[in-house]
Design a protein around this motif. Sequence first.
Motif, PDB file in Angstrom:
ATOM      1  N   ALA A 143     -87.822  -1.519  15.168  1.00 53.81           N
ATOM      2  CA  ALA A 143     -88.707  -0.668  14.374  1.00 53.81           C
ATOM      3  C   ALA A 143     -90.105  -1.267  14.447  1.00 53.81           C
ATOM      4  CB  ALA A 143     -88.239  -0.591  12.923  1.00 53.81           C
ATOM      5  N   TYR A 144     -91.119  -0.423  14.586  1.00 54.26           N
ATOM      6  CA  TYR A 144     -92.488  -0.894  14.741  1.00 54.26           C
ATOM      7  C   TYR A 144     -93.343  -0.523  13.533  1.00 54.26           C
ATOM      8  CZ  TYR A 144     -91.479  -1.685  19.690  1.00 54.26           C
ATOM      9  OH  TYR A 144     -90.953  -2.128  20.878  1.00 54.26           O
ATOM     10  N   GLU A 145     -94.175  -1.472  13.138  1.00 55.06           N
ATOM     11  CA  GLU A 145     -95.181  -1.242  12.104  1.00 55.06           C
ATOM     12  C   GLU A 145     -96.556  -1.283  12.764  1.00 55.06           C
ATOM     13  OE1 GLU A 145     -97.215  -3.673   8.332  1.00 55.06           O
ATOM     14  OE2 GLU A 145     -95.490  -4.498   9.439  1.00 55.06           O
ATOM     15  N   GLU A 146     -97.330  -0.237  12.560  1.00 55.42           N
ATOM     16  CA  GLU A 146     -98.663  -0.164  13.158  1.00 55.42           C
ATOM     17  C   GLU A 146     -99.653  -0.987  12.336  1.00 55.42           C
ATOM     18  OE1 GLU A 146    -100.009   1.374  15.890  1.00 55.42           O
ATOM     19  OE2 GLU A 146     -98.041   2.036  16.628  1.00 55.42           O
ATOM     20  N   ILE A 147    -100.484  -1.752  13.038  1.00 55.55           N
ATOM     21  CA  ILE A 147    -101.501  -2.603  12.414  1.00 55.55           C
ATOM     22  C   ILE A 147    -102.855  -2.236  13.009  1.00 55.55           C
ATOM     23  CG2 ILE A 147    -102.270  -4.965  11.999  1.00 55.55           C
ATOM     24  CD1 ILE A 147     -99.391  -5.853  12.595  1.00 55.55           C
ATOM     25  N   GLU A 148    -103.821  -1.995  12.177  1.00 56.49           N
ATOM     26  CA  GLU A 148    -105.168  -1.648  12.636  1.00 56.49           C
ATOM     27  C   GLU A 148    -106.031  -2.903  12.680  1.00 56.49           C
ATOM     28  OE1 GLU A 148    -108.500   0.836  10.493  1.00 56.49           O
ATOM     29  OE2 GLU A 148    -107.090   2.236  11.476  1.00 56.49           O
ATOM     30  N   HIS A 200    -105.113  -0.856  17.768  1.00 62.67           N
ATOM     31  CA  HIS A 200    -103.887  -0.706  16.985  1.00 62.67           C
ATOM     32  C   HIS A 200    -102.787  -1.539  17.627  1.00 62.67           C
ATOM     33  CE1 HIS A 200    -106.186   2.879  15.741  1.00 62.67           C
ATOM     34  NE2 HIS A 200    -105.546   2.726  14.597  1.00 62.67           N
ATOM     35  N   ARG A 204     -98.702  -3.051  17.257  1.00 60.47           N
ATOM     36  CA  ARG A 204     -97.428  -2.681  16.644  1.00 60.47           C
ATOM     37  C   ARG A 204     -96.587  -3.945  16.470  1.00 60.47           C
ATOM     38  NH1 ARG A 204     -93.987   0.531  21.349  1.00 60.47           N
ATOM     39  NH2 ARG A 204     -94.082  -1.114  22.923  1.00 60.47           N
ATOM     40  N   ARG A 205     -96.198  -4.182  15.224  1.00 56.26           N
ATOM     41  CA  ARG A 205     -95.393  -5.353  14.897  1.00 56.26           C
ATOM     42  C   ARG A 205     -93.917  -4.951  14.895  1.00 56.26           C
ATOM     43  NH1 ARG A 205     -96.929  -9.772  12.143  1.00 56.26           N
ATOM     44  NH2 ARG A 205     -98.685  -8.675  11.191  1.00 56.26           N
ATOM     45  N   PRO A 206     -93.091  -5.597  15.764  1.00 58.38           N
ATOM     46  CA  PRO A 206     -91.685  -5.198  15.840  1.00 58.38           C
ATOM     47  C   PRO A 206     -90.811  -5.914  14.815  1.00 58.38           C
ATOM     48  CG  PRO A 206     -92.159  -6.808  17.528  1.00 58.38           C
ATOM     49  CD  PRO A 206     -93.453  -6.580  16.787  1.00 58.38           C
ATOM     50  N   THR A 207     -89.795  -5.233  14.356  1.00 57.55           N
ATOM     51  CA  THR A 207     -88.718  -5.829  13.569  1.00 57.55           C
ATOM     52  C   THR A 207     -87.412  -5.522  14.298  1.00 57.55           C
ATOM     53  OG1 THR A 207     -89.905  -5.513  11.488  1.00 57.55           O
ATOM     54  CG2 THR A 207     -87.531  -5.879  11.356  1.00 57.55           C
ATOM     55  N   ARG A 220     -94.227  -5.770  23.134  1.00 56.18           N
ATOM     56  CA  ARG A 220     -94.853  -5.103  21.986  1.00 56.18           C
ATOM     57  C   ARG A 220     -96.256  -4.593  22.300  1.00 56.18           C
ATOM     58  NH1 ARG A 220     -95.412  -9.677  17.498  1.00 56.18           N
ATOM     59  NH2 ARG A 220     -93.369 -10.239  18.340  1.00 56.18           N
TER      60      ARG A 220
END
Length: 513
Positions: A205-210, A220, A222-225, A473
Amino acid sequence: MHSSMPRRWTKRTSTIALAVLAASPLVAGPLDEPHLTIIPRTPDEAVRIAAATALPKSFDAPAPFEELPGGAATVRVRANADAFSQPSANIGFEGELTFKVGNGLFRKVWVSSPASTQASDGLGPLYNARSCQRCHLKDGRGHPPEGPEDSAVSMFLRVSIPGGPEDAIEDIEDYIATRPEPTYGEQIQDFALAGLPAEAQMRIAYEEIEVPLSGGEVAHLRRPTYSLADLGYGPLHPDAMFSPRVAPQMIGLGLLEAVPAADILALADPDDADGDGISGRPNIVWSVEYGQPMLGRFGLKAGAPTVKHQSAGAFAGDIGISNPLFSAGHGECTEAQADCRAAPHGDGDERVTEIDAEGLDLVAFYSQNLAVPARRDVDDPQVLHGKQVFHDIGCVSCHRPAFVTHRLKDRPAQSFQLIWPHTDMLLHDMGEGLADNRPEARATGREWRTAPLWGLGLTERVSGHTHFLHDGRARSILEAILWHGGEAEPHRDAVANMPPEDRAALIRFIESL
């Protein structure tokens, strides 16, 4: 047994210091290179090499031979996806025939045992792919799944648990002892033969970081989990440590294998004695091929000392194919996976192991001779400006531009070549953002080997994507830079804060490699 390993290496740049380092009995272990038949350099050659590999003082024009990153082994750039699949240009007719046979084995699709095609049986019982080519697509990079419901493509998870004193290797100081996960071994296999469950399916699952950049630009990330679904053999050990891995590109491996260990160790500075904030360390690993400690060169944490070792490990772990270095017919199956261990395998015929010594040597030869394509636009003004930016902000502290390989008796394609891989092949602390928190030999959970940059600009042409870093990533070169932390944090910040035209030139330079 007594260790012959030094506790500390310091950075040295002079030819005299290199000669002293090479002669020192304190570093005899990591400097021992039994995989190579070396013709020693003369003092005159050492002086010439120092001049040829020195960092430039001017950026008005390319350095001599910079357009040939693989030396005489460099090939012209292909306009299609075969750009990473060419043999070394200087390999000769006989060498090219051997290369093509190795390519056939690299592409071979293995089948389960028993089978009528005994030369191709032995798959699994657990595996991640059915051929080398299925992970190293067109000899390039793999890529991760794009979303939580996608299956991984040429990507897998290493797994282990912390070890105790009895797991340490006495001949390797600062070795971080680990053990295979008791049930799942050292790698999660997401496929299995009929009648057996696969170990698990990896989910991301990816979390977008600006990230704000100078000039009003925005990036942008993307931090993966990572998580595992459909565990086929029960729960994991509570201390299990994971490391996601995307298959790397294959070019230039034989040239990197031929770089003198002394030249790599001379760049190490674990205590940052020169105060530049960079403290690269060599990974010293145990060679199953030679039964001794050696300098780690290959893998994302430099966990393998030779191309043959790396190839043998991939056969065993990724495909479940036994070989002379990793000879278990059941591959990665642990004692907790009794049905897996009892499944049929392809050992015991005239090959002895499922791929025999000759086959493994052919695959290693193929891997050693996948050629580096020529540079593009080396004299373009924007590329030259980007090269200066690359040097000025200190990227060369880790991404060392040039080496000269050993003069070798039996590897003419790799012998005495001026090469431009842009790596120091050392371990560096890349910060918490990139940490996998899983050690490997002397590498901590925050350390990674500096990735070679040659061929990076051809990734999309070969692999159809621009995913970078150990787990894919980063979706662009800029994203990969912005993930740098730890020792590289000042360089990352310099890129984020520099004028946009300098940042564009820097990316253009890296794309030309």
